[in-house]
Design a protein around this motif. Structure first.
Motif, mmCIF file in Angstrom:
data_model
loop_
_atom_site.group_PDB
_atom_site.id
_atom_site.type_symbol
_atom_site.label_atom_id
_atom_site.label_comp_id
_atom_site.label_asym_id
_atom_site.label_seq_id
_atom_site.Cartn_x
_atom_site.Cartn_y
_atom_site.Cartn_z
ATOM 1 N N ARG A 37 0.827 -1.205 0.000
ATOM 2 C CA ARG A 37 0.000 0.000 0.000
ATOM 3 C C ARG A 37 0.866 1.262 0.000
ATOM 4 O O ARG A 37 0.603 2.219 -0.722
ATOM 5 N N ASP A 77 -5.545 -6.500 -6.887
ATOM 6 C CA ASP A 77 -6.054 -6.299 -5.537
ATOM 7 C C ASP A 77 -6.505 -4.849 -5.390
ATOM 8 O O ASP A 77 -6.255 -4.018 -6.252
ATOM 9 N N ASN A 78 -7.126 -4.537 -4.266
ATOM 10 C CA ASN A 78 -7.672 -3.191 -4.055
ATOM 11 C C ASN A 78 -6.611 -2.107 -4.126
ATOM 12 O O ASN A 78 -6.855 -1.010 -4.615
ATOM 13 N N THR A 79 -5.410 -2.390 -3.631
ATOM 14 C CA THR A 79 -4.364 -1.374 -3.620
ATOM 15 C C THR A 79 -3.968 -0.991 -5.037
ATOM 16 O O THR A 79 -3.928 0.189 -5.387
ATOM 17 N N ALA A 122 -5.623 -1.373 -7.680
ATOM 18 C CA ALA A 122 -6.757 -0.837 -8.436
ATOM 19 C C ALA A 122 -6.780 0.685 -8.396
ATOM 20 O O ALA A 122 -7.435 1.319 -9.216
ATOM 21 N N ASN A 123 -6.054 1.289 -7.458
ATOM 22 C CA ASN A 123 -5.997 2.744 -7.356
ATOM 23 C C ASN A 123 -4.986 3.365 -8.305
ATOM 24 O O ASN A 123 -4.857 4.586 -8.350
#
Length: 199
Positions: free
Chosen positions: A106, A160-162, A164-165
């Motif tokens: 992150r 993953d969500n991280t 995706a940013n």
């Protein structure tokens, strides 16, 4: 043979009958709500049961829908490692893990993301783009899969969500120490080795 017998009632010691009755009612209500939702899905989605029946994911399920020259890169963040898989249309599969946890990942992705997010509207901040960080992310994700990456011209990321940013097209396929300074703002960015220039 002697087996230990466990009285199930011992599990509920100290729990009142009222509490148990309330929990049983919640379970019943939840099960009924799930049944109603499922019936609604069955009505509105043709072939719902066939779709949700489950089964084993097979590599061919993915490669059958890929066009020649396409590859899919998957990332999964575990508790202590990050896993990366790259799968090409010709059934070539490559995978590796990064010795990094979610918090490390992150932070690393966040440092690059902040460079393209002028929240205060000051565009000159973008000139301080984290070029090394952008290359490091590319390197971490795809360097070990260079054979597949070079053989394809289209990359599809399932992240993953991280990640995706971050638009992964701005990662760098080669390290660049400094972005050239020019009179025209951002002109030095044009010829840099962004991933989007090759894929």
């Amino acid at each position: 043979m002697v087996r230990n017998q466990i009285d199930v009632r011992q599990c509920y010691d100290g729990v009142s009958d009222e509490t148990l009755d309330a929990l049983r009612k919640q379970i019943t209500d939840t099960e009924q709500a799930v049944r109603q939702l499922t019936d609604g899905f069955r009505t509105s989605i043709p072939g719902y049961d066939a779709i949700t029946r489950g089964g084993i994911f097979r590599l061919q399920n993915l490669t059958d829908v890929l066009n020649p020259g396409e590859a899919v890169a998957f990332t999964t963040v575990g508790r202590k490692e990050i896993f990366v898989w790259v799968i090409a249309a010709d059934d070539t599969v490559s995978g590796h893990s990064l010795d990094r946890n979610a918090a490390n990942w992150r932070r690393e992705v966040g440092r690059v993301r902040r460079c393209i997010d002028p929240g205060d509207g000051i565009l000159t901040r973008l000139k301080r783009f984290n070029s090394r960080g952008a290359h490091r992310i590319y390197d971490d994700l795809l360097d070990e899969h260079s054979g597949i990456v070079q053989a394809c011209n289209q990359l599809i990321f399932v992240t993953d969500n991280t990640l995706a940013n971050l638009p992964l097209s701005i990662t760098r396929i080669q390290p660049v120490a400094n972005i050239p300074e020019t009179d025209l703002m951002f002109a030095g960015f044009w010829d840099l080795p962004w991933l989007i220039r090759s894929h």
